[in-house]
Design an enzyme around this catalytic site. Structure first.
Site, PDB file in Angstrom:
ATOM      1  CB  SER A   1     -56.151 -69.735  62.327  1.00  0.00           C
ATOM      2  OG  SER A   1     -54.912 -69.225  61.872  1.00  0.00           O
ATOM      3  CB  ALA A   2     -56.994 -66.839  57.273  1.00  0.00           C
TER       4      ALA A   2
ATOM      5  NE  ARG B   1     -73.649 -54.721  66.826  1.00  0.00           N
ATOM      6  CZ  ARG B   1     -72.977 -53.698  66.313  1.00  0.00           C
ATOM      7  NH1 ARG B   1     -73.472 -52.967  65.330  1.00  0.00           N
ATOM      8  NH2 ARG B   1     -71.801 -53.358  66.813  1.00  0.00           N
TER       9      ARG B   1
END
Lengths: 304, 304, 304, 304
Positions: free
Chosen positions: D122-123, D226
């Protein structure tokens, strides 16, 4: 407002269209269709489509053949009952599709809500516009000293100016270099870097946009978390705008949501125990019911 | 047909309603709205609501401001491209809501498709109707001797009669006893067993009903598996009925689905290898490309 | 107990196996592995596999490099904080896989919880065993007269006997006819009806079984609804058995779940308002805060 | 490699732990546990936990009491059958938990796969490290002129240098300003801007990290898209690294995935029709089977 005249013309054309349908129509929502409600400095929310109304919730709950509406009053009572007792499936029978323009750092929070359908503007395929979120000065705030992931006092004076200057200068430079990197050049002598690479130079305050489709139950879950006072301001303003739309779309369901989710409170077993004692006039302390100091403080915030 | 005059009146009233909307309208679907399409002996499928059309798929894929339609031809090409390359999110932008009446054993297969919204008629709360699926004689078949979970030869003569008699007699007796168990009695002297208990006596061919809402991508996934020739007949007829509705709703998407999913084939890496050799005129056998006898047989079914 | 000696031997063999692993091991859960915990008359729950423990929840919440455990006390406090504030993703980092044997009507409620992985015993492919749920006499109850979907007084005397006789006789006859329909006959002269058809004759109290895999967050959601006193007894006993397993597996998370979900209460905005007045010694009535009689009654049940 | 000595010590401590378990152990995966496999310039993938092995897939498919393994050969055959016929639920019975460090623009693609559990660093709460993805020179490429969302020729000479300089300079400046904005100052005279605001200045090539947990079926879906040659290089290298881990974890399932998904081909109904003609020696053109030029070209790429 972030729309070009061409975009505005396309939206107006959409709003002008009208056709008869046998489907349920929610008049409160029809008025909002396609209109871009501005959010932040360049963002917006606009309703592209919707399915259902308040009556569709009770109709599904009753698995009925007709409109599912005996009396309007019954519908509201049933909707409140369903909300109170955590019945989720009838609310899933309403659906909304939004077109949202929002900064990338907001989009990154938003996408954590997985039970929704999303089509985002592709920066591998297309070129992003030069539009960055620059906060209004009154929304610049210091890191909170009591809450590790929130804002405290508003920034003032020179500090606010420095922040705004850094954000503006870095955004501008990043976009200039992005433009240089992808430029093909008039004579084909530009760098013409692949867009999927060049975009990595752009900061998280650049705007992106997407189509987002979600059912009403999951939308309420999103709104409960993101219209909450602890949510980051920049996503909360989107949630609040959507709240206004939903209130016009399904007024009974929204009122029940407001009463039981947004505005209500969840009490723990020890908190209920404490409450019962308090209502009997007993004196209770955290330790009596095995609550930590923090739990007690949060409990006190609810009841007083 | 399984509808009472009251239910038919409610449906007719719904069909008679019409109101202007700014939303996208799919004319091909409007004609089907609310009409109960009969399936099996007492079942039906009816469209309650829908969101979007072919253009809504491309509009979302382009995250466009307007209708997302430059030219009709481009829309079809883009839809086929999206289907071919497994782009799922644009198809998720269309949504359909169905009211389905179906035998419980079919409902148990159906519900395995989890990415959908369901409200089922509650046998805890309400009393189930005396309606059981009894197969038409031509749909009675022996256990397949080559496929462990399918049907083989049709049952003939006395065997078919015995099966039908057993199914009818057991259904009737089970329902009689269900009715006896829940009966309150005129004077309150009935057993009045809780409905949530009494229902356990009812066999899997009793009819239930639900509202089922799903997006087009997940609906296609359901249809691919359930409209397939290996699906059980009793669910396949529902899937086929839904296929007809979808073909009228989103004709381009349905055609692409038919070409790339329903009617196409998935080849393994060894099968592609074998194919290339065969097209060069080489003689290939299963062992040459490391395929088992069973894999080879399935491969041969595709190419010849 | 519903296990054959062969099945018991297979389970014992599984329990006897042991191998070293670098993964996190939850000793409280290891003791339960593979053991079939009996539920109802022929059902069971047994743990096949699990991933994670209490520390894995905090490790994910912190996105840490190591075990994510500074001090045991901190872990518990963080877990309670996460539960209190509706953080769901850290709890999703634990996973459990169960093998469950259960009556079909219970399975039909259970499967409504969609965010889980299921493999059910196939009655298209295999033959179901002759095992039916017949309630113990003390669990036979009348339809509730105050709650439309619950049980009221226990059935007594002759009524109970009649219900049990009907359930037993109908189960036996249905299974006999099922067996007759699928029988191939010693000389190939049996009816040999396809299994996918014959199963429709079997009532909802027959047992089925499945492998069910779910993350801890979604398991808690299931347990909150199904271990609740309003849940039907026959599914509640499964939920309660699983509660015991979870309490041994992730004791901190389970305790937090018990305090904040199972045992707590959700208050509406008007209820919080009423509460604040009451705690100040004011006299409050339903009308003062805009609550209906029913809402008020439910509120009184919580606080007194 | 992006790990500090402290992080490396924590990982080593995790690898050193070993405890007996009754659960299924996959030896091929145990060797990889916790080891950080480097990807790109600062990224990594490391396995934190796993559930199940090849036998767990067949065990669930059979809903068996024991290990579900009669003979190893049967297991592989059944796994290949399940993969070929799109049975997804048995593969969902295996689960993997990864710790991944990756650039934000890669994370934004990755998160579009919704059926997975994620906990991201979490920034809002924490400070991001000064680590940016700067492509190796050989991975700088021009925008493709034939594929609107891919890369074409490699950039050479001065252009490559200019791009690298811009990326490096902008990253460095953005981080310097980020650091300035959040700095509290030794004497509390720093700006101390809220972290949730300051992060918006950081470009999309900064590294983030998360715990990502997914079942094998959904992981295969992710890997098919991917690890495909059309995927962007920067996410493909993560997918390829995960492929190597999965091949060691569930070798039969991985081989089947490789043969039927990664390496196989999906043919449309018209393509199958064309193929059958070609194998009979007939000459076929796009128009004969109603294929567009583009569809035909893609078909030719498969069969020749």
């Amino acid at each position: 407002m972030p729309l070009t005249p061409e975009q505005q013309a396309e939206i107006s054309e959409q709003r002008a269209q009208s056709a008869p349908t046998r489907r349920v129509v929610a008049p409160g929502m029809e008025q909002h269709l396609y209109t871009a409600q501005p959010v932040l400095d360049h963002g917006f929310v606009r309703v592209i489509d919707y399915m259902g109304d308040d009556a569709a919730i009770t109709q599904a709950a009753r698995v009925s053949y007709g409109k599912g509406t005996k009396a309007v009053q019954n519908d509201e009572g049933l909707i409140r009952y369903l909300m109170r007792h955590w019945h989720s499936t009838p609310f899933e029978m309403c659906e909304i599709k939004l077109h949202v323009k929002l900064p990338v750092f907001v989009a990154r929070q938003w996408i954590r809500h997985r039970t929704a359908n999303v089509n985002e503007y592709s920066a591998r395929y297309s070129i992003l516009d030069r539009e960055f979120y620059i906060p209004a000065e009154e929304h610049l705030a210091k890191q909170s000293v009591i809450n590790n992931q929130g804002r405290g006092d508003t920034l003032v004076g020179e500090d606010a100016q420095r922040v705004l200057e850094m954000l503006k200068a870095d955004s501008a430079r990043a976009y200039d270099n992005y433009a240089t990197m992808i430029d093909e050049g008039e004579d084909g002598n530009g760098i013409a870097l692949a867009r999927e690479l060049a975009r990595m130079n752009l900061p998280a305050n650049i705007y992106t946009q997407w189509y987002w489709k979600v059912d009403l139950h999951n939308l309420f879950h999103f709104l409960r978390l993101r219209a909450d006072s602890h949510a980051q301001y920049e996503i909360r303003v989107y949630a609040e705008e959507i709240c206004r739309l939903v209130a016009d779309w399904v007024p009974y369901a929204y009122k029940a949501f407001e009463d039981y989710r947004l505005g209500g409170a969840q009490l723990s077993q020890p908190a209920v125990e404490a409450l019962r004692k308090m209502l009997k006039g007993e004196k209770v302390e955290a330790a009596d019911v095995g609550m930590s100091a923090r739990e007690w403080r949060e409990f006190m915030d609810i009841v007083s």
